[in-house]
Design a protein around this motif. Structure first.
Motif, short mmCIF file in Angstrom:
data_model
loop_
_atom_site.label_atom_id
_atom_site.label_comp_id
_atom_site.label_asym_id
_atom_site.label_seq_id
_atom_site.Cartn_x
_atom_site.Cartn_y
_atom_site.Cartn_z
N LEU A 120 -0.97 -33.02 -24.49
CA LEU A 120 -1.23 -32.13 -23.36
C LEU A 120 -0.57 -32.64 -22.08
O LEU A 120 -0.05 -31.85 -21.28
CB LEU A 120 -2.74 -31.96 -23.16
N GLN A 121 -0.60 -33.96 -21.89
CA GLN A 121 0.05 -34.53 -20.70
C GLN A 121 1.55 -34.28 -20.73
O GLN A 121 2.16 -33.96 -19.70
CB GLN A 121 -0.25 -36.02 -20.60
N MET A 144 -7.85 -30.53 -20.57
CA MET A 144 -7.96 -31.98 -20.41
C MET A 144 -9.17 -32.41 -19.57
O MET A 144 -9.31 -33.57 -19.24
CB MET A 144 -6.67 -32.54 -19.77
N LEU A 170 -9.53 -33.59 -25.93
CA LEU A 170 -9.09 -34.88 -25.36
C LEU A 170 -8.36 -35.76 -26.36
O LEU A 170 -7.57 -36.61 -25.96
CB LEU A 170 -10.29 -35.62 -24.75
N LYS A 188 -4.82 -35.50 -25.79
CA LYS A 188 -4.47 -35.70 -24.38
C LYS A 188 -3.01 -36.11 -24.18
O LYS A 188 -2.33 -35.57 -23.29
CB LYS A 188 -5.42 -36.71 -23.74
N LYS A 222 -4.53 -28.14 -17.91
CA LYS A 222 -5.47 -28.96 -17.13
C LYS A 222 -6.91 -28.69 -17.56
O LYS A 222 -7.73 -29.59 -17.63
CB LYS A 222 -5.30 -28.69 -15.64
#
Length: 187
Positions: A132-133, A119, A126, A129, A116
């Motif tokens: 990462l999600q 991000m 980013l 992203k 988190k």
């Protein structure tokens, strides 16, 4: 008559057959609604007299029955020991699983927080992203298996296992004490 039947653990049907009357007639007799036939009344009186005399006699224990009872008690003691040992093994296994669950939750929570952080708006990460999600979703899915509810369920099961062990060991101790009272028992 109910008292007489209770002493011998006889059902109404069993006593009725023995006295040569129907079960319904015996039931009515016990409720003072009918009289037993003379022959059945005499037989009942003789039975009650025999029971009284039998109860007055000093009973000599049957050695074979005592041996059978001792053997059953020994089998029970072994069964209780097996049950307690199994519960102890389960307790150990579940305790380790709970510790692992807590450690995994700690690690996954840290991982999720870190992802988190990566991000947050303005982060140089980013561009990654979507990756990462996906990592965050994987961490959340893994957290479901070690969440606080799962940990509480495991803690509850641990308490139940401890109670089972305690109960088995207490009864086992009582059985051992009973076995020591038998003559010639190595208990």
């Amino acid at each position: 008559m109910k008292y007489f039947r209770a002493q011998l653990h006889l059902t109404q049907q069993e006593l009725a057959v023995f006295l040569g009357v129907s079960q319904s007639l015996l039931s009515m007799y016990e409720k003072d609604r009918r009289e037993l036939p003379t022959q059945a009344s005499l037989k009942l009186a003789r039975l009650e007299s025999e029971l009284h005399q039998f109860q007055q006699q000093k009973t000599v224990p049957d050695p074979k029955e005592a041996q059978r009872e001792q053997k059953r008690m020994q089998q029970l003691e072994k069964l209780l020991d097996r049950q307690a040992r199994k519960a102890e093994a389960d307790l150990l296994r579940l305790g380790e699983a709970l510790d692992k669950m807590k450690q995994q939750q700690k690690q996954l929570s840290l991982k999720r927080k870190f992802i988190k952080k990566l991000m947050i708006p303005g982060s140089s990460w980013l561009e990654d992203k979507p990756l990462l999600q996906n990592m965050e979703l994987d961490a959340e899915a893994a957290l479901d298996g070690c969440n606080l509810v799962s940990q509480q369920k495991a803690a509850y099961q641990l308490l139940l296992l401890k109670a089972r062990i305690k109960a088995a060991r207490q009864v086992q101790q009582t059985v051992r004490q009973s076995l020591k009272r038998w003559p010639g028992s190595e208990g």
